[in-house]
Each structure stands twice: as C-alpha cells, then as structure tokens.
Design an enzyme around this catalytic site. Structure first.
Site, PDB file in Angstrom:
ATOM      1  N   ASP A   4      36.451 116.932 -28.827  1.00 28.31           N
ATOM      2  CA  ASP A   4      36.728 115.892 -29.818  1.00 28.31           C
ATOM      3  C   ASP A   4      37.959 116.285 -30.631  1.00 28.31           C
ATOM      4  O   ASP A   4      38.260 117.455 -30.808  1.00 28.31           O
ATOM      5  CB  ASP A   4      35.523 115.623 -30.710  1.00 28.31           C
ATOM      6  CG  ASP A   4      34.780 116.888 -31.117  1.00 28.31           C
ATOM      7  OD1 ASP A   4      35.259 117.999 -30.801  1.00 28.31           O
ATOM      8  OD2 ASP A   4      33.715 116.774 -31.742  1.00 28.31           O
ATOM      9  N   GLU A  41      33.578 112.340 -35.829  1.00 27.59           N
ATOM     10  CA  GLU A  41      33.056 112.497 -37.186  1.00 27.59           C
ATOM     11  C   GLU A  41      32.405 111.229 -37.719  1.00 27.59           C
ATOM     12  O   GLU A  41      31.469 111.299 -38.516  1.00 27.59           O
ATOM     13  CB  GLU A  41      34.167 112.945 -38.139  1.00 27.59           C
ATOM     14  CG  GLU A  41      34.703 114.344 -37.879  1.00 27.59           C
ATOM     15  CD  GLU A  41      33.682 115.436 -38.160  1.00 27.59           C
ATOM     16  OE1 GLU A  41      32.576 115.124 -38.648  1.00 27.59           O
ATOM     17  OE2 GLU A  41      33.989 116.603 -37.885  1.00 27.59           O
TER      18      GLU A  41
END
Length: 462
Positions: free
Chosen positions: A113, A183
């Site tokens: 990520d 997130e």
C-alpha cells in the site's frame, strides 16, 4: 547471550499469547526451500540494500495521502518497467500492477500500500517529511508515513528485483501491485471496482502482503487464522437549528446532540454487546461550527468501528442509529431532519490461510533463524483492506508482520512497562533502516516458498 537472545523472550511475552507456537489443529509444516536458494536471496538483497534504502528515504520524505499517490505510483511504475515487468497504471485512480511471467507454475500476487497519514512528523530524522500537502479546497495539512507504507513499497520493489535476478530458480507468474488508499479503507475496493479482475491479469493462486510492526527488528509474525478486525468508517450528521449563542432557546443545538451521542455510544460496547465479543467504537472527529457566539446548524461525528463478526457489526450499527434518533427526538428535531449516517470505507476481518502459513513458515524460519518467526500471534483490533481485493476470487492469502523497531529501544520500552517503544500512526513512528533488507528478504522467501522450481508442481497447498 546476544542482545537479540535477551530481547526475544521479551518480544514473545508481548507479541504472543500463552498458547504453543503451533496450534494443535494446524497442518503439518512443509519443508523449507533449499538453503542455497535462501543464500541467493540474501546475496541479492544485500547487494540491493543501498538502492532500497535510497528509495525508502525518498518515499518517506514525500508522503502522499489516499488517492493522491501519483509520485509514489510513478516510482513504482518506473522501477518495475526497468526490471522487465509488464506494467498497468491508474487502476483505482493511482494503483499500479506489474506482471512478470516466467514459465509454467502458480500465479502469486504481492501487495504494497502507498498512502500516508495526516500526521505531523516529530522523529527528527534527517529524511523526515516536512512539506505540507495541499487539499482540494486549498488548505494545507501535515503528512507523514506513520504506518510504514513507504517501507511496504520499498520491500515490494526489493522482492521484484530479487525475483527478476533469480528467474532461473523459479517458475510461474509473479504479480506485484501498489494499492492506494489503505488508510481510509477504500483502496482495495477501488481497484476491484475499476475492473481489476476483468483486465486480463493472471488470476492469483496465492496472495501475500507484509506490514510494519513496532516489534524488534529481526522478529516477524506469520500466523494462521484471524489476524485483524473488520472496520467501518462512518459519518453521522446531526441537523439542528442554528442561532445566536445568547438565545439558545431559539435553537436546536447540534453540538449538544453530538456530545450526548458520543457519550451514549460508549454504552454500546460496555452494555449492549456480549462482554466476550471484542469490539471498538471510536469517535475520531467532531466537525461543527466556527464562531464562539453562533450555535451552528449541523454537527458531524466521524466514527470508526472494529469488530470480528458480522453479527457484532450489525448490532453496533443498529444501536448507533437508535441512539442518534433518540437524541434527536429528545432535542425536538422534526422527522424530516433526523440524523443521517453515511458509510465510507469498510473491510472485513483479515484471516490468514492456515495451510499457506504452514507452507511458507519453514522457509521463513530458515531465513530468519529459529524462534524468530512468530506463528501464534493474537488477533489485533487494527484493520486492513488487503484481503478485500481477493474476496471475489476466494484466494488463499497470508499477511505478515515485520518488526521495524531498534531492539535496544524495544528493550527500553519493555523495562519501562510499555509494550512497544512507539506505535503506528503516531508522529514518532519510524522504520529502522536495518529492517529495509529484512522486509525484502521476507517477501522474496515467502514467494519462493511457492514458486521455487522444486515446489511449482504443487499448485495447491496440501
């Protein structure tokens, strides 16, 4: 006794439950890949460490928030193309997928990520993030990699170069991809919604990911079963009637309603759920008003839920709605102005495949050393969206944790009664540079546990 030997019992006391290292119903472990191949991985990554460290420092200095990771994505694309990967950009806005075909064999997907956090860095590192990021509305906010995604991208690029260098030792198809917006819990689904599985990419037989953890460098976790909780991000808007602060009787105060709701929400976990059903409800933000003497029209609460079962999630949402309505009715809000709930990011629990864990762990232990691979780690309330990409295909996956804290700091924290020296999302979070090559090696050995030529005939975990 070495420092690591002294620290390991401390690490285990914090990182492990009291259960044995391998659960009684776990499958019999597979054999490790050849020692000579692990030696090749070590040599390849050691030779690449200077490059990886440079990439990591650069990424750390240039964090980008969810769905704005254009610079990071550009770096990933450039590096993968240079290694001979077929690269597709712009999936889910900023996602990047690289494919390296190397003969017959299993297809393995590996994820990193890319996004950062809205946190002001206080580490004092010479390569600390200092610049603010401009928002769509023109405002500027502090940003930093407070969750290690800069390391995740670096580790993935280390895996990509190692596998490209060792093509004679494995067979199959390796797919590495950089995902946006973890997130906020939206990135994996954004890639799926952008036809990730309809673009002709090879479908995965197995999937992997790694994440930083503030445990000591040199210790990793590769554990079966439920690892992380499910998560929901949601906004609640209370609609009131604004007015002058000196005449509250002429208003319906949304600030008061929001405050009452925040306190009432705390009874959901403490009084509505089964005491043995783990859950968390946090209010991370209250957005309302501006002036001291003006009662505003609306108040918005930003909630975060954590849960392990869909039943608990359903009960929490039901009670939130009931509390909101009750507070509004008590305040005199009309039926057409009842509070609204907007669901944002959502991910289910992350559940590592037991058989796949047993397949890779012998090789990981051969890499890290005996006792350095924790294979019975209690589930945490932290969450991930990594697994959401593979739900449509029911792909077996393993998500590993890599220690990134200096062992001396970890020991100091233990002696002070603290579980870790720092935690993710804090302004003092940092990745020890000694963990950069380790993460790349862990990624590479995990993948080779499936793709090494001695193993490629085993297209299923058995």
């Amino acid at each position: 006794m070495t420092l690591t030997q002294k620290l390991l019992p401390l690490a285990i006391s914090v990182l492990l439950s009291a259960a044995p290292l391998m659960a009684a119903d776990a499958p019999v472990a597979k054999e490790a890949i050849a020692a000579a191949l692990i030696s090749k991985v070590n040599s390849a990554v050691d030779a690449d460490t200077a490059r990886l460290t440079h990439i990591f420092k650069d990424l750390h200095q240039h964090p980008e928030l969810a769905f704005t990771e254009t610079r990071t994505a550009g770096i990933v694309s450039k590096e993968l193309k240079a290694l001979g990967f077929s690269v597709t950009e712009g999936i889910g806005k900023t996602g990047v997928v690289g494919v390296l075909k190397n003969g017959e064999g299993p297809t393995v997907w590996f994820r990193a990520d890319m996004d950062s956090n809205a946190v002001r860095e206080t580490t004092g590192l010479p390569y600390a993030a200092k610049a603010k990021q401009k928002q769509a509305d023109g405002s500027e906010i502090d940003v930093m990699h407070a969750c290690g995604h800069d390391a995740h991208v670096t580790w993935m690029l280390g895996l990509a170069k190692t596998m490209a260098a060792l093509k004679s030792d494995w067979s199959g198809t390796l797919v590495v991809y950089a995902q946006p917006a973890e997130e906020v819990g939206l990135g994996a689904q954004a890639m799926v919604d952008d036809k990730l599985w309809e673009r002709g990419f090879p479908k995965p037989d197995f999937a992997f990911g790694t994440h930083t953890a503030p445990g000591p460098v040199g210790v990793i976790s590769s554990s079966p079963g439920v690892r992380m909780a499910g998560v929901d991000q949601l906004d609640i808007t209370f609609n009131g009637l604004g007015g002058h602060g000196s005449t509250p009787q002429m208003t319906i105060d949304p600030v008061v309603m929001a405050s009452q709701a925040v306190l009432a929400y705390q009874t959901i976990v403490s009084r509505n759920l089964d005491p043995q059903a783990a859950a968390v409800l946090s209010v991370g933000s209250i957005v309302t008003g501006r002036d001291n003497n003006v009662i505003p029209e609306t108040s918005v609460l930003k909630l975060n839920l954590r849960w392990f079962t869909p039943e608990v999630r359903t009960q929490m949402l039901k009670r939130i709605d009931e509390i909101n309505k009750g507070v509004a009715i008590a305040a005199g809000v009309s039926a057409e102005k009842m509070p609204t709930r907007v669901m944002k990011g959502n991910s289910g629990p992350l559940i590592n495949d037991k058989l796949l864990v047993s397949r890779i762990n012998p090789s990981l232990e051969a890499l890290m050393g005996k006792g350095k691979v924790i294979d019975h780690f209690p589930a945490v309330m932290g969450s991930e969206d990594f697994q959401e990409a593979f739900k449509p295909l029911n792909t077996p996956y393993v998500f590993m944790l890599v220690g990134v804290a200096p062992p001396a700091l970890f020991q100091e924290a233990q002696l002070m009664g603290r579980p870790f020296p720092y935690s993710n999302h804090n302004p003092d979070f940092f990745v020890d540079l000694a963990a950069i090559p380790i993460g790349a090696k862990v990624n590479s050995v995990a993948v080779l546990s499936i793709m090494a030529k001695q193993n490629t005939s085993k297209n299923t975990v058995n």
